[in-house]
Motif scaffolding. Structure first.
Motif, PDB file in Angstrom:
ATOM      1  N   ILE A 267       0.832  -1.205   0.000  1.00  0.00           N
ATOM      2  CA  ILE A 267       0.000   0.000   0.000  1.00  0.00           C
ATOM      3  C   ILE A 267       0.861   1.248   0.000  1.00  0.00           C
ATOM      4  N   ALA A 268       1.816   1.295   0.904  1.00  0.00           N
ATOM      5  CA  ALA A 268       2.618   2.507   1.071  1.00  0.00           C
ATOM      6  C   ALA A 268       3.604   2.722  -0.064  1.00  0.00           C
ATOM      7  N   THR A 269       4.316   1.671  -0.473  1.00  0.00           N
ATOM      8  CA  THR A 269       5.368   1.855  -1.471  1.00  0.00           C
ATOM      9  C   THR A 269       4.822   2.093  -2.865  1.00  0.00           C
ATOM     10  N   ALA A 270       3.673   1.513  -3.212  1.00  0.00           N
ATOM     11  CA  ALA A 270       3.105   1.731  -4.543  1.00  0.00           C
ATOM     12  C   ALA A 270       2.811   3.210  -4.758  1.00  0.00           C
ATOM     13  N   ALA A 271       2.195   3.840  -3.762  1.00  0.00           N
ATOM     14  CA  ALA A 271       1.874   5.262  -3.879  1.00  0.00           C
ATOM     15  C   ALA A 271       3.139   6.107  -3.862  1.00  0.00           C
ATOM     16  N   MET A 272       4.076   5.735  -2.990  1.00  0.00           N
ATOM     17  CA  MET A 272       5.301   6.520  -2.871  1.00  0.00           C
ATOM     18  C   MET A 272       6.094   6.531  -4.172  1.00  0.00           C
ATOM     19  N   MET A 273       6.292   5.361  -4.781  1.00  0.00           N
ATOM     20  CA  MET A 273       7.097   5.279  -5.995  1.00  0.00           C
ATOM     21  C   MET A 273       6.433   6.019  -7.151  1.00  0.00           C
ATOM     22  N   LEU A 274       5.101   5.953  -7.220  1.00  0.00           N
ATOM     23  CA  LEU A 274       4.376   6.667  -8.268  1.00  0.00           C
ATOM     24  C   LEU A 274       4.567   8.172  -8.125  1.00  0.00           C
ATOM     25  N   LEU A 275       4.433   8.684  -6.904  1.00  0.00           N
ATOM     26  CA  LEU A 275       4.553  10.121  -6.668  1.00  0.00           C
ATOM     27  C   LEU A 275       5.991  10.595  -6.838  1.00  0.00           C
ATOM     28  N   LEU A 276       6.957   9.788  -6.380  1.00  0.00           N
ATOM     29  CA  LEU A 276       8.359  10.186  -6.518  1.00  0.00           C
ATOM     30  C   LEU A 276       8.767  10.262  -7.981  1.00  0.00           C
ATOM     31  N   ALA A 277       8.302   9.319  -8.791  1.00  0.00           N
ATOM     32  CA  ALA A 277       8.639   9.342 -10.218  1.00  0.00           C
ATOM     33  C   ALA A 277       8.106  10.616 -10.880  1.00  0.00           C
ATOM     34  N   GLN A 278       6.879  11.003 -10.512  1.00  0.00           N
ATOM     35  CA  GLN A 278       6.308  12.239 -11.063  1.00  0.00           C
ATOM     36  C   GLN A 278       7.067  13.465 -10.563  1.00  0.00           C
ATOM     37  N   TRP A 279       7.429  13.474  -9.280  1.00  0.00           N
ATOM     38  CA  TRP A 279       8.149  14.616  -8.710  1.00  0.00           C
ATOM     39  C   TRP A 279       9.482  14.818  -9.426  1.00  0.00           C
ATOM     40  N   MET A 280      10.191  13.733  -9.657  1.00  0.00           N
ATOM     41  CA  MET A 280      11.501  13.846 -10.290  1.00  0.00           C
ATOM     42  C   MET A 280      11.404  14.354 -11.720  1.00  0.00           C
ATOM     43  N   GLN A 281      10.367  13.918 -12.448  1.00  0.00           N
ATOM     44  CA  GLN A 281      10.250  14.320 -13.843  1.00  0.00           C
ATOM     45  C   GLN A 281       9.595  15.695 -14.013  1.00  0.00           C
ATOM     46  N   LEU A 282       8.535  15.958 -13.260  1.00  0.00           N
ATOM     47  CA  LEU A 282       7.757  17.180 -13.487  1.00  0.00           C
ATOM     48  C   LEU A 282       8.172  18.345 -12.598  1.00  0.00           C
TER      49      LEU A 282
END
Length: 493
Positions: A267-282
């Motif tokens: 639950i926790a890591t799926a959301a975290m990795m999705l948000l971190l990937a967006q943060w790094m790119q956008l």
């Protein structure tokens, strides 16, 4: 060598889940899918996997796990080849569904075969540690491999890379893996149908609640169907002497603790990795490949420590390692929240390292699940654990993703948008996602809007950190209380 085949197959399946995220922009550009079709391209794979896990494990127990694993390899390789003739979104959705069938046959078979390949508890725990490290490495390598392939080739390469690997795995499995079967049960067509309908409906409900809110009619109907089908399935399983899924296994505290650890972490890591990937790119402006490389701390920490987890558990106890791992992950999430503004990558790297250390304890969770189940029911135990991961990923994106979306939208009020000359559909697009806000800002020539959107997204990421941290802390306490003090995953079973 048998373990190498099983680990390699898991590595590819996990990588395939993350490569698609990198390939989506190219797919959207060439196939022009509608918004609904784009969602189905992403969602159909986990829906099929979750729906078929119980059925796949039952078929493997009945007809042979090696046989079903090889069928899974063949289906996965065939589906990956068919991408060559996919010239529209509908065809790609069908191919992703077929990949889900292959994945459902592969994933529980790898775990249950390890249970039967290694009868010595200590050897089995080490093997599961190595198996767990492959899952972590796969999730980290997926975006990097996808980014590297798409730098030189079309989006088709993200699928075609599976073909030669599955061909090698098929041959290796034939020669290196022994056949094993589980408890012989009568085939239950109704129970099979109920499990498939119930799990697919549950996944749809979770996803729709996360995307459209708790009042969404489609989500409510899906939830009702899931409750009826799964409730009927559980009752039927409890009343049969030989059910396709032995629900009674959940009475074993070690097994339940392992499942809770898997669910909470997912639950926790799926959301975290999705948000971190967006943060790094956008927010930071990284390319997809650069973002994949910067996400590696999780995979590195988990990949190195997972094989060591059994030795640590033998020294300080299974319960301490399982609950302590969740506590380490909670610390990683809390680092996100307490990091000083403006948020910078070094703090993210520290956060990901803590999360990766925590994920390494999942190897002990898997060992606890396997050690707490009889060998003839290892397929059932594997299906339960894989289902926990799939449900956790869906819940993470739905629940924590919704928290992040709410915080982000609150940071972009309609008044602020109107002051920048953005109203109507453009304002709604800006409040829907950071990518939408940046696109609207470029069209309107409002650079200040893009800055505000990036700041709001960063805030949402940090708030999600506290939410994920609290969730992991609750999971740690639950696992500590549930796991028997004397549970050993390295003893003989």
């Amino acid at each position: 060598m048998g373990l190498a085949v099983l680990c390699a197959s898991l590595l590819i399946v996990v990588m395939d889940m993350t490569i698609l995220n990198v390939a989506l922009p190219s797919i959207s550009e060439q196939l022009r899918p509608g918004s609904v079709q784009l969602l189905w391209i992403v969602d159909i794979y986990p829906l099929v996997v979750a729906g078929l896990l119980v059925t796949a494990s039952g078929i493997a127990d009945r007809f042979g796990r090696k046989r079903m694993l090889m069928v899974g390899f063949a289906v996965f390789g065939l589906a990956s080849t068919l991408v060559l003739i996919a010239d529209n979104a509908a065809a790609l959705i069908a191919i992703r569904a077929l990949l889900g069938v292959g994945g459902a046959l592969i994933m529980p078979s790898t775990l249950s075969m390890i249970r039967n390949l290694f009868t010595d508890g200590k050897e089995r725990a080490v093997a599961l540690g190595i198996w767990g490290s492959m899952a972590a490495v796969g999730s980290g390598l997926g975006p990097i491999a996808g980014g590297a392939l798409l730098t030189h080739f079309s989006w088709h390469s993200a699928f075609l890379v599976n073909v030669p690997i599955m061909a090698v795995a098929l041959v290796a499995a034939y020669f290196l893996l022994p056949e094993s079967k589980g408890a012989v049960v009568r085939w239950d067509a109704l129970g099979t149908g109920l499990s498939i309908v119930g799990m697919v409906a549950l996944m749809l409900a979770i996803k729709n609640f996360g995307k459209h809110g708790m009042a969404d009619p489609a989500a409510l109907v899906s939830a009702a169907v899931a409750a009826i089908a799964l409730g009927w399935f559980v009752r039927r399983s409890l009343n049969r002497p030989d059910p396709i899924l032995d629900i009674r296994l959940l009475k074993r505290r070690g097994l339940s603790a392992g499942l809770i650890a898997a669910l909470t972490t997912s639950i926790a890591t799926a959301a975290m990795m999705l948000l971190l990937a967006q943060w790094m790119q956008l927010v930071e402006g990284m390319s997809a490949l650069e973002a994949g490389v910067h996400l590696l701390p999780v995979a590195i920490a988990a990949g190195i420590l997972s094989p060591l987890a059994p030795a640590i558990a033998a020294r300080i106890g299974t319960r301490t390692v399982m609950a302590g791992g969740l506590l380490m992950s909670a610390t990683g999430f809390l680092v996100l929240f307490f990091a000083p503004a403006p948020l910078t990558y070094p703090f993210l790297a520290v956060s990901m390292l803590f999360v990766g250390v925590g994920m390494s304890s999942l190897a002990i969770g898997s060992a606890a699940v396997m050690a707490s189940s009889p060998a003839e029911r290892s397929g059932n135990a594997a299906a339960l654990e894989e289902t926990s991961f799939e449900l956790g990923a869906a819940l993470g994106v739905a629940i924590l993703g919704s928290v992040a979306a709410l915080v982000y939208r609150n940071g972009l009020s309609t008044g602020e948008l109107a002051a920048s000359g953005v109203t109507g559909e453009s304002a709604e697009a800006a409040r829907e996602s950071l990518g939408g806000a940046i696109a609207v800002a470029e069209q309107a020539g409002a650079s200040g809007l893009a800055d505000v959107a990036r700041e709001s997204f960063t805030t949402s990421l940090q708030v999600t950190g506290i939410a994920g941290g609290v969730l992991m802390l609750v999971g740690a306490v639950t696992v500590w209380l549930l796991t028997p003090k004397d549970l050993s995953v390295t003893g003989a079973h």
